[in-house]
Design an enzyme around this catalytic site. Structure first.
Site, PDB file in Angstrom:
ATOM      1  N   ASP A   1       0.853  -1.180   0.000  1.00  0.00           N
ATOM      2  CA  ASP A   1       0.000   0.000   0.000  1.00  0.00           C
ATOM      3  C   ASP A   1       0.884   1.223   0.000  1.00  0.00           C
ATOM      4  OD1 ASP A   1      -2.631  -0.771  -0.120  1.00  0.00           O
ATOM      5  OD2 ASP A   1      -2.615  -1.442   1.963  1.00  0.00           O
TER       6      ASP A   1
ATOM      7  N   GLU B   1      -1.612  18.187   6.492  1.00  0.00           N
ATOM      8  CA  GLU B   1      -1.219  19.050   5.374  1.00  0.00           C
ATOM      9  C   GLU B   1      -1.093  20.496   5.862  1.00  0.00           C
ATOM     10  OE1 GLU B   1      -3.644  16.819   5.084  1.00  0.00           O
ATOM     11  OE2 GLU B   1      -3.318  15.648   3.250  1.00  0.00           O
TER      12      GLU B   1
ATOM     13  N   ASP C   1      -5.593  -4.070   5.982  1.00  0.00           N
ATOM     14  CA  ASP C   1      -6.187  -3.919   7.305  1.00  0.00           C
ATOM     15  C   ASP C   1      -7.697  -3.854   7.278  1.00  0.00           C
ATOM     16  OD1 ASP C   1      -6.227  -1.501   6.091  1.00  0.00           O
ATOM     17  OD2 ASP C   1      -5.056  -0.434   7.604  1.00  0.00           O
TER      18      ASP C   1
END
Lengths: 581, 692
Positions: B317, B358, B528
């Protein structure tokens, strides 16, 4: 060791290298049913055979069906050969009027097992035992068929590697027909004509009686020799028309015919490595096999040549010139033909036991201890050094499976060979075949070195089984060991010095020949079936590379180490101690 | 930071190889394992035991008959028993480490009480009475009574008993952090959980069973290897059995010496059969599982660890594995007529109240690059405009400044609507950033576009080297991401992965795995979420994150207790190491035989054929001492290699060819050479001690 000797050996090798690729691709084309330059002539014949026998060559078989076909075919042809021998007195082409009396049941069993398994062990003297009909229709035919069967099995195993997720491994009948028709027959024809040009005889005459210069009467055996001689070498059969085999001037008259015969032995086995590479779509894999085989061959021939040329300390002590000179070959010339000399005799002995041929042009029994160790050990390695037609390749592939399994783990992946994972079944089958070979050789040699016989026993004249030996001590032991090794390995050459024509030896050697052939083949065909069914793992940087020098060294090492570990105790009481004494 | 934490944890978890309590228990177990029924599962060591039993009987006969030379028989017998015990010890050591771990886990399994909710009322019941579907309340300092899903609330949970990680983790309802494990402890707040497993089937139970080796089954490769060494054992049995008649022939024909006795033949047999690998094989397998465990990964079977070594394709991932979790600001690109400082200043103001990673990275970048310190928000009397899905912008209004930041298209609309000019340069810069795989964030002040903030996925340090290593090992890495193909390609290029799957849906993932498998490849992946479950189940090696859902954990064949997706790479290395260790010791074991022959064969026949002494190239001083030295060496080598078997051969990420060359040299050639000096030394020691 003379420069001429080295030249002969090098020349021989060049011939084998040069023929591998052209013949190898031809075999691949034939066996996969593609058109070749022989198709216009032999194609109709091939189709006729299929039609007569009701074979559909496109009908593929699973490994069990393939094996059943092979076993049925071998059983049938062995029984036929047995009958032919026993009934020879009632059949034509028998100018010397040999009857059933000269072929006892145990001998006939031994001989039919021997020729049916491509062994060609001969407990008898052919020219005083068998009619021309038995030699031609029995032995020569078997020479073709047993070799063709071997080739078919090797091809089936290679298909196992080449295919993926398929349950079938080919059609035995088609493989057998194509091998015989396109490969063995045309080449034997050409080879027979060439041998005739060198002086090999081909007739159906009664034996010639001549008066020698000393005034003695001598019988000179005749017969259809060339036709049998060609396929005897080409099919790695090795059963001589005469007792003296390829030492006989009518079988192998000139140094040129000698070179040619050796070339015929390695011709198909060498080419099959290329066929293998081509069929698995990576010719480097085939050349790696070829290289490993070449290394083992070279080691053998150099050792044999060295010890034969240097003779023994005993020879030197007795004032015999062991140095080669312009007029004398030097070394150990006992049991060797002067027209072949030491190099070509050592080379022949190595080649015939590397392959499961068993033809001889000199007496292996008369070799120096370590010179004689070479042919013995070659067979014990499993005759994988080029080996028999087909048998060499499938034997070597079995070792490749083991080598990959032992060392392949060391790259951190479960072992794979040619993209096929080597798992439980493959390992089990490879070990099984190794085990059967070792058991046949060791158990029967062990029994024969100690077993005694009562008076009036059917098996053997009274006394110990070792009474059949002509030599005492370790050399005698080597003779027994060699006999069972040769039988189990389907080689057929004799060390000599042992009289094997008694029920004990005929029956036990007959049994080990059958075991050595079929208990090797059945597991291997099982492997072929299992491999064909598997997926192919794509090659990556993490894949164990099986085409480079490293793999060649590994494979060679595994072949030698497995052979040496199994047979070292036996060899140390035979040739090794004889050398040290 | 993560790496430091990992290293610390590993240091804490790793036990010393010879932990005294484990050694003590292993010593006792070595004797218990002499039980022939246990040993029969290991054909090689079983043969040794039968041989030892046989020589014991012969020894008693010799003693009873007052035969001279029973001292030799005694020593052989003793060392044969040692050989078996050493092999048992190796296995017991490997198991002991697992058992020690199981014990510490079992402590977490003490009987607890649960606050079961029945019709909204709390009932205190024993945890063991809980069944699937029951609902419980867990408050601070409560032990969570069983495996479950959080259905309400949020709490910090101490999972150190499972993971060894002391920092608490957050568990909340919904999403992928909803699974809780029985035996862990709530530290703060409360959660309601629904029990998902019956007593005795909980994760902790399974974990205990696994580390204890109760469910240990032989792996396919282990079985195949067992077959091979059993086959070799039979071949050597033949070689030794037939040596008796061969020797009899030799003795009769030479008229000297005698046929070697049964004790000597058994000694030869034990030396030849591959006892080194036979004795250590199961220890290697158990230790491999244990090593995975030490990395805080729970492998459900040894087969999964073995498969990890074979993996051809690694699906990783993007987020969390290849890149740090979130995008970060890396540059301020101003429009014409605007300085970078102006842009940075506006950007920082707009982000002061933005708590997203961010937003924080923008504040940090402005500070680092232009010395603009974060200003006190309350002092600014500013009105913050939060991000909304409609405007797709956020910003701030203060002292007549209206600053907005957002997607370039939104800002453009905003600027044009408020009658400003949207400069062409800003569009061009944005396009360029997008093309390079970044995310542009336009900033406008009072209807004027100031420029663009370049947000970027930051690839974790050292990833490129790891992927290069993978490539040399022949493993293809594929990055899985929900990003668009353009962004994905840029990140893939930067990280150095071989391939990527962009805009990946769970379905795409599954298809990719199936495609790879159809062409014969083995695939490993991590996951997951519940939607990862099908892919985890399909993959040959599926590592589920411990934080993940129960469905994911059930589907995978490994669970990473640290929930660190990068760990997959370590698991692959451990799988390879396991196989290499097996191969190396097999090769070593077989190669050893050469020297043993040179010791024993001349010793056996030295009277029958005196010249055979020339094969005694080690110059061992007497036949008895030669045979004894070989047997002793054979036994000691097992014990000497126990650390290697437990630790595994050092794995180097090299190409197969280079790895093979190295290991063949060390274990093949080394295996042939090493016993020569080894046996010689033992022979000298025996001589000095007058033992033979």
């Amino acid at each position: 060791m003379t420069s001429n000797g080295w030249f002969q050996i090098a020349f021989f090798f060049v011939l084998i290298v040069a023929s591998a690729k052209p013949l190898g691709s031809f075999i691949a084309n034939v066996i996969e049913g593609r058109k070749t330059f022989l198709s216009p002539i032999l194609g109709p014949l091939e189709r006729l055979v299929y039609k007569l026998c009701g074979i559909d060559p496109a009908q593929e078989q699973r490994w069990t069906q393939y094996t059943a076909a092979l076993l049925a075919f071998s059983a049938f042809s062995c029984i036929l050969l047995y009958a032919l021998q026993r009934l020879q007195g009632f059949l034509p082409f028998n100018p010397q009027h040999y009857g059933a009396g000269s072929v006892s049941p145990d001998l006939a069993f031994n001989t039919s097992a021997s020729f049916g398994t491509n062994t060609n062990w001969q407990s008898y003297t052919p020219e005083t035992t068998l009619s021309y009909l038995v030699q031609m229709a029995g032995l020569t035919v078997h020479n073709f068929l047993s070799a063709a069967a071997g080739l078919a099995i090797a091809i089936a195993l290679v298909r196992g590697f080449a295919r993926q997720s398929i349950k079938t491994i080919g059609n035995f009948w088609a493989d057998l027909t194509r091998s015989t028709l396109y490969i063995l027959m045309p080449m034997s024809l050409i080879a027979a004509i060439f041998l005739c040009s060198q002086g090999v005889i081909q007739n159906l005459h009664p034996y010639t009686v001549v008066t020698t210069l000393e005034g003695a009467k001598q019988i000179i055996a005749q017969g259809p020799v060339a036709s049998q001689e060609a396929v005897k070498m080409l099919g790695t059969n090795g059963g001589g028309f005469f007792n003296a085999n390829s030492a006989h001037p009518f079988e192998n008259p000139t140094p040129l015919s000698n070179m040619f015969e050796m070339f015929l032995i390695f011709l198909i086995p060498g080419a099959l490595t290329y066929t293998f590479g081509k069929m698995v779509r990576d010719t480097r894999q085939g050349w790696a096999m070829f290289a490993a085989m070449s290394l083992l061959w070279l080691a053998g021939v150099v050792t044999a040549y060295h010890y034969e040329q240097n003779g023994t300390p005993i020879l030197a002590r007795n004032g015999i010139a062991v140095q080669a000179s312009a007029t004398q070959p030097g070394g150990n010339m006992e049991g060797k033909e002067t027209r072949f000399g030491i190099a070509d005799s050592a080379l022949f002995a190595t080649v015939t036991t590397d392959a499961s041929c068993g033809a001889v042009n000199s007496m292996h029994d008369s070799f120096t201890p370590l010179g004689g160790l070479v042919p013995l050990f070659n067979i014990q390695l499993g005759e994988v050094v080029f080996g028999g037609v087909g048998a060499g390749l499938y034997g070597m592939l079995m070792f490749a499976i083991l080598a990959v399994f032992i060392a392949g783990l060391m790259v951190g992946r479960t072992p794979e060979y040619l993209g096929k994972k080597i798992e439980q079944k493959e390992v089990k089958m490879a070990m099984l075949s190794l085990l059967i070979l070792a058991a046949c050789i060791l158990l029967f040699a062990g029994a024969s070195s100690v077993i005694p016989f009562d008076k009036g026993s059917y098996w053997n004249p009274p006394g110990p089984a070792t009474a059949n030996l002509t030599n005492p001590g370790p050399h005698g032991f080597s003779e027994i060991l060699y006999a069972y090794t040769s039988g189990t390995g389907n080689n057929g050459s004799a060390f000599g010095g042992l009289n094997p024509n008694t029920p004990w030896y005929n029956l036990t050697i007959g049994v080990v020949m059958l075991f050595g052939r079929f208990f090797m083949i059945i597991p291997l065909l099982a492997v072929a079936g299992s491999l064909a069914d598997k997926k192919q793992v794509p090659v990556s940087a993490g894949t164990f590379p099986t085409h480079g020098p490293l793999f060649v060294a590994l494979l060679t090492g595994v072949v030698i180490v497995v052979g040496a570990l199994t047979y070292f105790p036996a060899l140390s009481l035979g040739p090794l101690i004889e050398h040290l004494l | 930071m993560q790496q430091v934490a990992d290293a610390l944890k590993r240091g804490k978890r790793a036990r010393p190889l010879f932990d005294p309590p484990i050694v003590r228990r292993a010593l006792i177990d070595s004797f218990a394992k002499l039980n022939p029924r246990t040993l029969a599962k290991n054909p090689v060591m079983f043969v040794v035991e039968v041989g030892a039993a046989l020589t014991t009987v012969l020894l008693f006969q010799s003693i009873a008959a007052h035969r001279p030379g029973w001292g030799f028989d005694f020593q052989i017998t003793l060392w044969l028993w040692f050989t078996v015990l050493f092999a048992n010890f190796a296995e017991a050591m490997a198991e002991g480490r697992g058992k020690a771990q199981a014990d510490s886990l079992r402590k977490a399994k003490t009987e607890t009480f649960a606050k079961k909710l029945v019709n909204g009322k709390i009932e205190i019941v024993p945890a063991s009475s809980l069944r699937k579907g029951d609902i419980c309340l867990c408050e601070p300092n409560d032990l969570i009574p069983g495996d479950g899903e959080v259905i309400d609330g949020i709490a910090s949970v101490d999972e150190s008993v499972i993971t060894g990680e002391s920092a608490p983790v957050i568990r909340e309802s919904g999403g992928d952090r909803s699974a809780v494990t029985g035996g862990t402890k709530v530290l703060s707040d409360w959660i309601k959980i629904q029990i998902t497993s019956n007593p005795g089937e909980t994760f902790l139970d399974r974990m205990i069973a696994l580390v204890e080796g109760a469910q240990r089954q032989k792996t396919p490769n282990e079985i195949a290897l067992n077959i091979m060494i059993a086959g070799l054992t039979l071949i050597f049995l033949l070689a030794c059995v037939t040596l008796a008649p061969f020797a009899q022939y030799a003795v009769v024909s030479a008229g000297a010496g005698k046929v070697p006795g049964l004790v000597v033949l058994v000694a030869l047999l034990v030396c030849l059969i591959p006892t080194t690998i036979g004795g250590l094989l199961s220890a290697i397998g158990i230790a491999g599982m244990d090593r995975v465990m030490q990395h805080n990964v729970l492998a459900m079977s040894g087969k999964a660890v073995e498969a990890a070594g074979d993996v051809n394709t690694l699906l990783l991932d993007k987020t969390g594995t290849i890149t740090l979790g979130n995008r970060q600001a890396v540059a301020f690109l101003p429009a014409e007529g605007v300085t970078a400082e102006e842009l940075a200043d506006a950007a920082q103001f707009s982000s002061l109240a933005d708590e997203t990673p961010e937003g924080r990275s923008i504040v940090v970048l402005a500070k680092e690059k232009y010395g603009l310190r974060g200003r006190e928000i309350s002092a600014l009397e500013a009105e913050f405009i939060p991000f909304s899905a409609q405007t797709r912008m956020s910003g701030v209004n203060m002292h007549g400044r209206a600053i907005r930041k957002g997607a370039t298209e939104s800002i453009k609309r905003y600027v044009l609507q408020s009658g400003g000019v949207f400069s062409q340069a800003v569009s061009e810069i944005s396009d360029r950033i997008s093309r390079d795989g970044g995310t542009p964030l336009a900033v406008a002040e009072n209807g004027r576009a100031l420029g663009v903030i370049h947000l970027k996925d930051v690839v974790k340090g050292g990833m490129r080297q790891r992927f290069d290593q993978m490539r040399t090992m022949g493993i293809r890495t594929v990055m899985i991401t929900g990003d668009n193909p353009l962004t994905a390609a840029a990140i893939a290029r930067e990280a150095g992965v071989d391939d990527f799957l962009a805009q990946a849906t769970p379905r795409d993932k599954l298809d990719l795995i199936r495609r790879e498998q159809a062409s014969g490849r083995l695939v490993a992946m991590t996951g997951d979420g519940t939607n990862d479950a099908p892919a985890l189940a399909q993959a040959d090696v599926g590592v589920a994150m411990n934080t993940g859902t129960m469905a994911a954990k059930e589907a995978g064949n490994m669970v990473d207790l640290d929930s660190n997706p990068t760990k997959l790479i370590e698991v692959v290395a451990i799988g390879k190491q396991l196989l290499i260790t097996r191969g190396a010791l097999t090769t070593f074991s077989i190669a050893n035989d050469v020297a043993k022959y040179f010791a024993i064969i001349p010793a056996m026949f030295t009277i029958t054929y005196p010249p055979l002494a020339k094969l005694n190239i080690m110059r061992l001083h007497s036949p008895e001492s030669a045979i004894l030295a070989a047997v002793i060496f054979n036994a000691l080598i097992i014990i000497a290699l126990v650390p290697l078997a437990l630790r595994g051969v050092k794995y180097r990420p090299l190409s197969a060819g280079a790895l093979l060359r190295r290991n063949l040299l060390v274990y093949g050639l080394g295996g042939i050479i090493a016993p020569f000096p080894g046996i010689w030394v033992v022979d000298r020691v025996l001589g000095i001690l007058h033992l033979a």
